[in-house]
Design a protein around this motif. Structure first.
Motif, mmCIF file in Angstrom:
data_model
loop_
_atom_site.group_PDB
_atom_site.id
_atom_site.type_symbol
_atom_site.label_atom_id
_atom_site.label_comp_id
_atom_site.label_asym_id
_atom_site.label_seq_id
_atom_site.Cartn_x
_atom_site.Cartn_y
_atom_site.Cartn_z
ATOM 1 N N UNK A 109 2.739 -8.510 12.012
ATOM 2 C CA UNK A 109 2.571 -7.477 10.999
ATOM 3 C C UNK A 109 1.382 -6.274 11.538
ATOM 4 N N UNK A 110 0.044 -6.900 12.053
ATOM 5 C CA UNK A 110 -0.730 -6.088 12.650
ATOM 6 C C UNK A 110 -1.125 -5.969 14.079
ATOM 7 N N UNK A 111 -0.755 -7.206 14.548
ATOM 8 C CA UNK A 111 -0.969 -7.196 16.080
ATOM 9 C C UNK A 111 0.254 -8.012 16.536
ATOM 10 N N UNK A 178 3.274 -3.360 11.154
ATOM 11 C CA UNK A 178 2.574 -2.089 10.484
ATOM 12 C C UNK A 178 1.987 -1.265 11.373
ATOM 13 N N UNK A 218 -0.547 -7.631 -2.006
ATOM 14 C CA UNK A 218 -1.791 -7.079 -2.061
ATOM 15 C C UNK A 218 -2.688 -7.223 -0.757
ATOM 16 N N UNK A 219 -2.048 -8.049 0.091
ATOM 17 C CA UNK A 219 -2.877 -8.242 1.277
ATOM 18 C C UNK A 219 -2.721 -6.814 2.106
ATOM 19 N N UNK A 222 -5.315 -4.758 0.993
ATOM 20 C CA UNK A 222 -6.720 -5.039 1.228
ATOM 21 C C UNK A 222 -6.764 -4.945 2.665
ATOM 22 N N UNK A 223 -5.770 -5.061 3.520
ATOM 23 C CA UNK A 223 -6.069 -5.004 5.012
ATOM 24 C C UNK A 223 -6.051 -3.355 5.418
ATOM 25 N N UNK A 224 -5.468 -2.697 4.677
ATOM 26 C CA UNK A 224 -5.571 -1.009 5.027
ATOM 27 C C UNK A 224 -6.538 -0.494 4.026
ATOM 28 N N UNK A 227 -9.020 4.028 3.440
ATOM 29 C CA UNK A 227 -9.581 4.754 4.539
ATOM 30 C C UNK A 227 -8.234 4.804 5.484
ATOM 31 N N UNK A 228 -7.359 4.165 5.125
ATOM 32 C CA UNK A 228 -6.091 4.271 6.102
ATOM 33 C C UNK A 228 -4.880 4.896 5.337
ATOM 34 N N UNK A 273 -11.950 -1.904 -1.819
ATOM 35 C CA UNK A 273 -11.010 -2.856 -1.739
ATOM 36 C C UNK A 273 -11.001 -3.562 -3.222
ATOM 37 N N UNK A 274 -11.940 -3.587 -3.786
ATOM 38 C CA UNK A 274 -12.206 -4.186 -5.423
ATOM 39 C C UNK A 274 -11.412 -3.134 -6.298
ATOM 40 N N UNK A 277 -7.750 -2.858 -5.779
ATOM 41 C CA UNK A 277 -6.989 -3.848 -5.836
ATOM 42 C C UNK A 277 -6.768 -4.312 -7.481
#
Lengths: 347, 387
Positions: A109-111, A178, A218-219, A222-224, A227-228, A273-274, A277
């Motif tokens: 996904x990210x890498x 992603x 939801x991951x 959270x992981x973006x 700010x993205x 993030x909170x 979510x």
């Protein structure tokens, strides 16, 4: 009781025969994960109806064939395959029969490992050269998502079938990547997922139903994060768009206390993030037909109880047309993978 | 003659254990040192270097391969660092490839020295005990021993397998001495991955090095990833703690582990004083880990209490509480059905061992002091359960 049925009778009406365009929310926390419940959804939809037909509430539905597309952001195909095998579901065979498709949102996904000289040495460990083989495949259906599946369908599925069985890992229909930021990146993911759904649909007959299960979207949030360029609104629109492709949708979301309650209680101290979510989860709960909440026992751990399952009506339930019995039950996951679901005070 | 035959008969017993292993998932070759099948479901496991921690991990008697263990610590003590050093030292002894992220090479030189296998230390200990104890009912003497070691369910349930393993295989877990320095030929084999401050996330560079190291190594090389004090501002740049950076790193690390799920384990420590468990970021890090263990050391001033906290004068007083929030494999399946879950654990770090044992309240005379001292440990637990 010598052995538990794969689908506990108490649970059966809630996980099988989900009505059209319904959204079911499964919420989990750190100590009470939702994987076992997702496996029950898979079992209810995919197992041959003979032994468990009696538990299904509606006999008429046994004639319809069901398909499942599982998008998992947290767990690998290997995990789902071995755990499903314990329930007597052979996901690899079902994937060959086009009844099941797995979309891998974990491994790249990210890498993504660069397709350089090192990639041949990756292949024994299972990564293979799938990114390069699947990428060209993806573009034709992806460019026209859902608009004309019929002409593109048969050729695409034929090519896909060959591609997956030959080079890529068997069973994994697509690996998500992603890239970029904001809505564009979400759109790309949506295209990837919907292209797989359309492929599955191309072999469907009238009356067949496609169940879409998204494990922890939801991951992605959270992981973006904002700010993205991705917030709760964008995510929930993304889920709506995917919902349109499927007959019914099941989502799993994390509802740990810090993720839900920090946004409302601690005033200005909550981090994006909170807040995002909490906004996503609460918004989805209002849209859902039912919410299945998993949590640990309030009174501490017990040897014969894994946690509490609470099934409640969501905001999206049309109360005038159908009824959903709310209930709270305890569940216990045995060492062999079997699940007991029982009321408080029963065993 | 008969003795020899019996000895031969033992080895199929070990093979039988490996058969489900081969069918359910690709297992590491049996010859790999430091890897053994889990007594629970036969998946390959490796030792954390701390025997009582191995025993805590949901009946697998080791850390299953492909799993991430997160160790959180409250306060300014470094008990988690000691656990991490044992873990790294065990990897060096087993000639696995150890990757350490973010700390300079001095960290590797300060690994604790080897004493011997963990079994030998246990035997020595029980010998010593035997000497200063009255010889009454010697047959039952070991019974207490089993209860004392944290959840040693693997050992008592199938002692035959344990014996066979001890005879044939080299030691699975070793004992280390914190006051000595580890000297081992393969200690130079450790790799240290520095954290480079950059405008962007520092993590892709780390991931890339881990990825290339793992994929370019031979297929039977076992790797250990050691990440001390993740997000500690003395090691990591400030932007590392942005969710999109650290959570993407964890997600990618999880992907890396699942792609090589018979060859890699990871242990990560997080300072909870800087990143409290009540924050959404830490909760996501926990959700992305396979095992989560929290250490709550007792305040240092509570020495008086600590002495009375020991059940007997022979036991060392506990230095803190240990909580298990999530255990590898068990919770992935849904949780429950493990006798170790939900117990109160105490830990003792001495020169030679890190021991985890059930926490018991001290006898009545020390009661009030104990409750005072354990209050900071006891309070967050209650709120954790109220979801």
């Amino acid at each position: 009781m010598p052995s538990q049925p794969p689908l506990p009778p108490l649970l059966a009406p809630y996980v099988s025969n989900l009505p059209d365009s319904s959204l079911t929310l499964v919420s989990s926390i750190l100590g009470a994960t939702s994987n076992w419940l997702i496996l029950r959804f898979l079992h209810a939809a995919l197992s041959s109806p003979s032994p468990n037909a009696a538990f299904g509430s509606d006999e008429l539905h046994n004639g319809t064939k069901k398909k499942v597309v599982l998008v998992s952001f947290m767990r690998s195909y290997e995990f789902w395959r071995t755990e499903a095998k314990r329930l007597g579901l052979d996901l690899a065979r079902l994937a060959e029969k086009q009844q099941f498709a797995f979309i891998d949102g974990l491994s790249e996904l990210f890498y993504a490992p660069q397709p350089t000289a090192t990639s041949p040495s990756i292949s024994p460990a299972g990564l293979g050269s799938s990114p390069r083989t699947t990428l060209p495949m993806r573009s034709p259906p992806g460019a026209v998502p859902g608009r004309s599946p019929q002409p593109a369908g048969p050729t695409a599925t034929g090519a896909r079938g060959n591609a997956t069985s030959k080079q890529a890992e068997p069973g994994i229909a697509k690996k998500l990547h992603f890239s970029g930021r904001g809505l564009a990146s979400l759109d790309a993911l949506e295209k990837d997922i919907s292209s797989v759904i359309e492929q599955q649909k191309s072999s469907m007959e009238d009356g067949d139903e496609l169940l879409l299960i998204i494990d922890q979207p939801d991951l992605l949030l959270a992981a973006t994060g904002p700010s993205m360029g991705i917030g709760a609104t964008e995510m929930s629109e993304w889920i709506t768009a995917l919902q349109q492709h499927a007959h019914a949708t099941v989502l799993t979301l994390a509802t740990d206390a810090p993720l839900i309650h920090n946004a409302s209680t601690s005033g200005g101290l909550a981090t994006p993030i909170e807040t995002e979510h909490a906004a996503l989860v609460i918004g989805l709960a209002h849209r859902a037909r039912s919410v299945m909440q998993l949590r640990t026992l309030d009174t501490g751990a017990a040897k014969d109880v894994s946690g509490v399952l609470r099934i409640s009506r969501g905001g999206g339930l049309n109360a005038s047309e159908e009824s959903l019995e709310e209930r709270e039950a305890l569940y216990f996951i045995q060492r062999d993978g079997g699940v007991k679901v029982f009321g408080r005070g029963e065993s | 003659m008969s003795f020899r035959k019996r000895n031969i008969g033992l080895s199929p017993g070990v093979d039988r254990n490996a058969v489900p292993n081969a069918t359910s998932q690709p297992a590491a070759p049996e010859t790999t040192p430091g890897i053994r099948p889990s007594p629970d479901d036969g998946r390959p496991t490796t030792s954390t270097g701390t025997r009582s921690l191995d025993n805590l991990l949901a009946g697998h008697a080791g850390l299953p391969m492909g799993k991430i263990l997160l160790v959180e610590e409250n306060g300014t003590t470094d008990f988690a660092g000691a656990l991490l050093r044992y873990y790294a030292a065990e990897g060096v002894i087993q000639e696995q490839k150890v990757h350490v992220v973010g700390v300079p090479e001095q960290w590797g030189r300060s690994l604790p020295g080897l004493i011997g296998s963990a079994e030998s230390l246990d035997e020595k200990r029980s010998d010593r005990r035997k000497d200063d104890r009255m010889k009454i009912a010697w047959r039952y003497e070991r019974l207490g021993e089993f209860g004392a070691v944290a959840g040693s369910r693997g050992a008592p349930t199938n002692p035959g397998e344990q014996d066979a393993a001890a005879k044939e295989a080299p030691a699975f877990c070793h004992a280390f001495d914190l006051t000595k320095r580890l000297t081992h030929p393969s200690i130079t084999n450790m790799s240290f991955i520095p954290v480079m401050p950059s405008k962007e996330s520092p993590f892709p560079a780390i991931l890339k090095r881990l990825q290339t190291a793992i994929t370019s190594s031979a297929a039977n090389t076992i790797h250990r990833i050691v990440i001390p004090s993740l997000l500690n501002p003395t090691i990591y740049p400030p932007n590392a703690s942005q969710p999109e950076h650290v959570l993407q790193f964890f997600h990618a690390l999880k992907a890396l582990m699942s792609a090589h799920n018979t060859r890699v384990t990871a242990m990560i420590t997080v300072p909870l004083s800087l990143y409290p468990r009540s924050s959404g970021l830490v909760r996501w890090i926990e959700l992305l880990s396979d095992g989560v263990i929290e250490l709550c050391p007792f305040p240092h001033s509570a020495d008086a209490m600590a002495t009375s906290g020991a059940a007997t004068s022979q036991e060392e007083p506990p230095q803190g509480m240990l909580k298990t929030h999530r255990l590898p494999v068990l919770h992935e399946r849904g949780g429950g059905s493990d006798q170790n879950v939900g117990q109160d654990w105490a830990f003792v770090l001495s020169r030679r061992r890190f021991e985890i044992k059930p926490f018991s309240l001290p006898p009545a005379e020390g009661d009030t002091e104990a409750q005072e001292a354990s209050a900071p440990g006891g309070m967050p637990k209650k709120s954790d359960l109220e979801f």
